[in-house]
Design an enzyme around this catalytic site. Structure first.
Site, short mmCIF file in Angstrom:
data_model
loop_
_atom_site.label_atom_id
_atom_site.label_comp_id
_atom_site.label_asym_id
_atom_site.label_seq_id
_atom_site.Cartn_x
_atom_site.Cartn_y
_atom_site.Cartn_z
N LYS A 186 1.16 1.61 -22.37
CA LYS A 186 0.72 2.17 -21.09
C LYS A 186 -0.82 2.14 -20.96
O LYS A 186 -1.53 1.91 -21.95
CB LYS A 186 1.25 3.59 -20.94
CG LYS A 186 2.79 3.67 -20.91
CD LYS A 186 3.40 2.78 -19.85
CE LYS A 186 4.81 3.18 -19.44
NZ LYS A 186 5.88 2.74 -20.36
C1 LIG Z 1 7.35 3.67 -20.20
C2 LIG Z 1 8.14 4.29 -19.15
C3 LIG Z 1 8.91 5.46 -19.36
C4 LIG Z 1 9.17 6.03 -20.71
O1 LIG Z 1 8.11 6.29 -21.49
P1 LIG Z 1 8.24 6.35 -23.11
O2 LIG Z 1 6.97 7.05 -23.45
O3 LIG Z 1 8.28 4.95 -23.62
O4 LIG Z 1 9.44 7.15 -23.43
C5 LIG Z 1 9.55 6.03 -18.28
N1 LIG Z 1 9.48 5.49 -17.05
C6 LIG Z 1 8.77 4.37 -16.81
C7 LIG Z 1 8.70 3.84 -15.43
C8 LIG Z 1 8.11 3.73 -17.85
O5 LIG Z 1 7.45 2.59 -17.60
#
Ligand SMILES: *Cc1c(COP(=O)(O)O)cnc(C)c1O
Length: 397
Positions: A186
């Site tokens: 992210k």
């Molecule tokens: C990455 C992501 C998540 C989940 O995040 P994690 O930290 O990997 O559990 C949820 N929703 C969206 C849209 C994402 O891109």
């Protein structure tokens, strides 16, 4: 998007602070930690970044969505509306609470189609979960009108849209609760981590207790704290929070680079008349974490996708046949493949998936290509990439 591309001395310093005093846990051990409270410090930074009164850090973005829903009282048998185009985390976070994910179509924003949402509302609907996919947003005004009219929660998953805004407000801060992920890919990373943000004091207090075994966090003796209700463990560690604390300070720099790279690619592709771009609702500003564009049909999109792979244009995807992000290949969900028994209520609640028509989503996802915008690319590299992309697309048309 990925903040990990730009690790440096700042991240190292914050992590070493934690290692030097040895308190890896975010709660308690006040005497030992020499004033280092990385999770608390990151929460307070994020309050500013997301212009939100309360921030609760948790262990992941998936945990954030689950904790957000639980904190607002969503549970067994409740229906939560979510888009067909998202990450598998969306239905996981709903189902772990015993609630029922109700998938509805997207529109050319690549987010929830407000009309489809309104049609899906039933007396069991507790929440609309909007997912701000690939750096942009759904039509938030229209969704807010629907959530107010039907008195259901609006929960915003802004995991992929850190830094985007709608009518001057940060994405994630518009709904009753917002969710972020700081996983490894992210825009800001903690390694693993997530956050729930809200202006509602009660939801915040609930999230704070629920994510730490129901602890009330009153006083300085953790062992003597009471548990007003049942919770679980979705805590973040100080090591993870330390990485995030360094990263969040660099967010403006990350967003500038994203925007520069995004604009070079977008400008180049806009020369091609057959290429169109996703609709960004009035008043919306993308985070530029991804560039999304449409081609005339699935056949062209597949050809372009193949051409990109063959010519080394990486990190671009057509999600039509993707098993992470789109309903078409979520066979484990459709077939309810679970390690443990699922309640008959949820089983029954998901029967619609066998027959529901999502051709209005197919219409957009089949023709879409979504390109990640990296932070480590130099301006020359982006220009070279833009040229390659234009040539490949022109050849495929
Ligand atoms: C990455 C992501 C998540 C989940 O995040 P994690 O930290 O990997 O559990 C949820 N929703 C969206 C849209 C994402 O891109």
């Amino acid at each position: 998007m990925p903040g990990f591309e730009l690790f440096g001395d700042l991240e190292r310093k914050e992590v070493n602070d934690v290692l030097d005093n040895g308190v890896l846990m975010r709660y308690g051990f006040d005497g030992m930690r020499n004033g280092h409270w990385k999770a608390k410090a990151l929460e307070s930074e994020l309050q500013n970044t997301f212009q939100s009164k309360h921030v609760q850090l948790v262990s992941s973005g998936t945990a954030a969505v689950s904790v957000a829903l639980a904190s607002a009282g969503v549970g067994a048998g409740d229906e939560v509306i979510m888009p067909t185009f998202t990450f598998v985390a969306s239905f996981e976070a709903i189902m772990i609470l015993g609630a029922i994910p109700i998938l509805v179509d997207i529109d050319d924003t690549l987010g929830l189609n407000p009309e489809a949402v309104e049609k899906a509302i039933t007396p069991k609907t507790k929440a609309i979960m909007v997912v701000q996919m690939c750096g942009s947003m759904a039509n938030m005004d229209a969704l807010q009108v629907i959530s107010n009219k039907h008195n259901v929660l609006l929960v915003e998953d802004a995991c992929q849209a850190i830094g985007g805004t709608y009518k001057g407000k940060p994405l994630g801060s518009i709904g009753d609760l917002g969710c972020f992920s700081f996983d490894f890919v992210k825009t800001i990373t903690c390694g693993e981590g997530g956050a729930v943000i809200t202006n509602n004091k009660q939801y915040y207090t609930n999230a704070d207790h629920y994510s730490d075994h129901g602890h009330d966090h009153i006083g300085t003796d953790r062992g003597a704290e009471t548990h007003p209700f049942i919770g679980y463990n979705f805590r973040i560690s100080e090591l993870h929070a330390a990485v995030g604390l360094a990263q969040v300070k660099r967010l403006p720099e990350f967003l500038e680079i994203q925007k520069r790279n995004f604009n070079i690619l977008r400008e180049a592709l806009s020369e091609i008349p057959e290429v169109t771009f996703r609709t960004v609702p009035d008043g919306g500003v993308e985070s530029c974490a991804f560039l999304n564009f449409f081609l005339p049909d699935l056949e062209t999109a597949s050809k372009v996708s193949k051409g990109f792979t063959e010519h080394g244009v990486d990190v671009c995807w057509n999600y039509y046949n993707n098993s992470w992000h789109y309903i078409r290949e979520w066979n484990h969900l459709k077939d309810l493949k679970s390690l443990y028994p699922i309640s008959s209520e949820v089983k029954k609640g998901l029967e619609y998936l066998k027959t529901k028509d999502f051709s209005n989503s197919d219409k957009y996802i089949s023709r879409n290509i979504s390109c990640l915008i990296k932070l480590s690319w130099t301006e020359d590299e982006v220009k070279e990439r833009a040229n390659k992309m234009v040539n490949i697309i022109k050849n495929a048309l």
